[in-house]
Design a protein around this motif. Structure first.
Motif, PDB file in Angstrom:
ATOM      1  N   ALA A 172      47.968  40.610  42.705  1.00 11.61           N
ATOM      2  CA  ALA A 172      47.032  40.710  43.838  1.00 11.61           C
ATOM      3  C   ALA A 172      45.541  40.849  43.482  1.00 11.61           C
ATOM      4  O   ALA A 172      44.697  40.627  44.327  1.00 11.61           O
ATOM      5  N   THR A 173      45.219  41.198  42.250  1.00 11.45           N
ATOM      6  CA  THR A 173      43.805  41.463  41.921  1.00 11.45           C
ATOM      7  C   THR A 173      42.946  40.202  41.925  1.00 11.45           C
ATOM      8  O   THR A 173      41.731  40.293  42.035  1.00 11.45           O
ATOM      9  N   ARG A 174      43.554  39.059  41.779  1.00 11.56           N
ATOM     10  CA  ARG A 174      42.770  37.819  41.736  1.00 11.56           C
ATOM     11  C   ARG A 174      42.890  37.012  43.033  1.00 11.56           C
ATOM     12  O   ARG A 174      42.325  35.933  43.163  1.00 11.56           O
ATOM     13  N   VAL A 175      43.653  37.532  43.994  1.00  7.45           N
ATOM     14  CA  VAL A 175      43.818  36.820  45.265  1.00  7.45           C
ATOM     15  C   VAL A 175      42.575  37.023  46.126  1.00  7.45           C
ATOM     16  O   VAL A 175      42.067  38.131  46.256  1.00  7.45           O
TER      17      VAL A 175
ATOM     18  N   PHE B 233      43.093  31.903  45.084  1.00  8.63           N
ATOM     19  CA  PHE B 233      42.883  32.938  44.058  1.00  8.63           C
ATOM     20  C   PHE B 233      41.983  32.414  42.946  1.00  8.63           C
ATOM     21  O   PHE B 233      41.809  31.210  42.777  1.00  8.63           O
ATOM     22  N   CYS B 234      41.403  33.369  42.214  1.00  6.61           N
ATOM     23  CA  CYS B 234      40.626  33.025  41.021  1.00  6.61           C
ATOM     24  C   CYS B 234      41.623  32.984  39.859  1.00  6.61           C
ATOM     25  O   CYS B 234      42.275  33.998  39.579  1.00  6.61           O
TER      26      CYS B 234
ATOM     27  N   ALA C 157      35.315  38.471  40.293  1.00  2.62           N
ATOM     28  CA  ALA C 157      34.956  37.398  41.241  1.00  2.62           C
ATOM     29  C   ALA C 157      35.793  37.511  42.507  1.00  2.62           C
ATOM     30  O   ALA C 157      35.278  37.450  43.629  1.00  2.62           O
ATOM     31  N   ALA C 158      37.112  37.714  42.336  1.00  4.76           N
ATOM     32  CA  ALA C 158      38.014  37.779  43.500  1.00  4.76           C
ATOM     33  C   ALA C 158      37.678  38.976  44.375  1.00  4.76           C
ATOM     34  O   ALA C 158      37.670  38.883  45.608  1.00  4.76           O
ATOM     35  N   LYS C 159      37.358  40.113  43.750  1.00  4.90           N
ATOM     36  CA  LYS C 159      37.017  41.325  44.509  1.00  4.90           C
ATOM     37  C   LYS C 159      35.746  41.091  45.320  1.00  4.90           C
ATOM     38  O   LYS C 159      35.694  41.400  46.514  1.00  4.90           O
ATOM     39  N   LYS C 160      34.755  40.486  44.672  1.00  5.61           N
ATOM     40  CA  LYS C 160      33.490  40.225  45.364  1.00  5.61           C
ATOM     41  C   LYS C 160      33.708  39.275  46.554  1.00  5.61           C
ATOM     42  O   LYS C 160      33.151  39.464  47.629  1.00  5.61           O
TER      43      LYS C 160
END
Ligand code: ZN
Ligand code: ZN
Ligand code: ZN
Length: 320
Positions: free
Chosen positions: A195-198, A208-209, A310-313
């Protein structure tokens, strides 16, 4: 002169053309409504019932400066030790909206669905031509390379399978041989679990990244169910993809202040090269950093923006 020449060492086809598009078009935009005479006749158009010639919602026209020309035979031949064929293919432009300034992040889901529908229609039509092995959609938003800012995309039918697709097929086949599973399906399970890159998950698609992103804020949009062929997307899936892309592009626009980006649809080759093991997807690359010569020199990528960051941003960006 338009010729496809194969680089013999890594076996990459390169189009060599002596015709160069002019640097600057005339002042008025050929894609705005009212300027229909500035483009070749339409291949496909959407108009409201009873709409006049200039009352369109979307048009598809042949590119005036195509990579390939449509008429003729491929005439595959050897030239000394080299392989060559004529630069035969189709190169069409989808004029996505009558409005000059638009963005996928602020277009309605209905408008974006129409664009995706036009891609699908052209995919289905162009693949009937037995000379073509691959149909590609590519879109550049406000990049330095484009001559006209009016939202449009390129549909290119090619008589070869491009290197990047060929590499993906080799990767898919290799993984399948060992595990009897699709690598893209496995990547999706992994990304949804971690889930961290979604960035955005909708009913049928995950954006996702990728784990080893080559570029800052690189994004992939992949269908959850295994499907080799973009052209066989169902109507509900198409609408869901439009919704997904609208959110992803809206967040990209907000997070990075409307960066230029390039987007491409990777689908199975066609005709006898149709590959049911392929898993079609969209790749998106914001053009936020000049690349160093190192990448060009080596094919080795250095990315200073971790995909988790990047994904979080992007997840936290507020769309307009
Ligand atoms: Zn325009
Ligand atoms: Zn798959
Ligand atoms: Zn791909």
């Amino acid at each position: 002169m338009k010729e496809l020449r194969r680089e013999p060492i890594v076996q990459r086809w390169v189009l060599i053309s002596s015709e160069h598009p002019p640097a600057n078009p005339k002042d008025s935009c050929p894609f705005c409504s009212g300027n229909e005479k500035d483009t070749p006749p339409e291949i496909l158009a959407v108009r409201p019932p009873g709409g006049r010639a200039d009352q369109w919602l979307l048009r598809v026209v042949p590119n005036v400066f195509p990579f390939f020309r449509i008429e003729g035979n491929l005439d595959r031949r050897a030239v000394g030790m080299y392989d060559e064929m004529n630069g035969i293919g189709a190169h069409e432009l989808v004029i996505e909206t009558p409005q000059h300034f638009q963005h996928w992040g602020t277009m309605s889901t209905e408008e974006l669905s129409r664009v995706l529908w036009a891609y699908q229609q052209r995919f289905l039509d162009l693949r009937k031509d037995s000379r073509f092995r691959q149909v590609i959609v590519a879109k550049n938003h406000y990049s330095d390379h484009i001559r006209i800012p009016h939202q449009h995309s390129h549909i290119v039918a090619m008589p070869i399978i491009p290197k990047r697709i060929d590499e993906e097929i080799k990767g898919l086949d290799d993984y399948y041989r060992h595990k009897e599973r699709c690598i893209f399906c496995d990547v999706l399970h992994e990304e949804i679990a971690v889930a961290t890159r979604v960035v955005f998950e909708s009913a049928n698609f995950v954006a996702f990244c990728p784990y080893a992103s080559r570029y800052p804020y690189e994004l992939w949009v992949v269908p959850k169910n295994h499907a080799p062929d973009f052209a066989q997307i169902s109507e509900p899936e198409l609408k869901d993809l439009a919704l997904n892309l609208r959110h992803v592009l809206g967040r990209l626009k907000a997070a990075l202040h409307d960066p230029p980006y390039s987007l491409v649809v990777h689908s199975t080759p066609v005709q006898k090269f149709f590959h049911k093991g392929f898993h079609w997807h969209i790749e998106l690359r914001p053009r936020v950093e000049e690349r160093s010569g190192f990448e060009w020199a080596t094919g080795f990528f250095v990315n200073f923006t971790p995909p988790e960051f990047a994904a979080k941003k992007l997840r936290e960006a507020r769309e307009e």
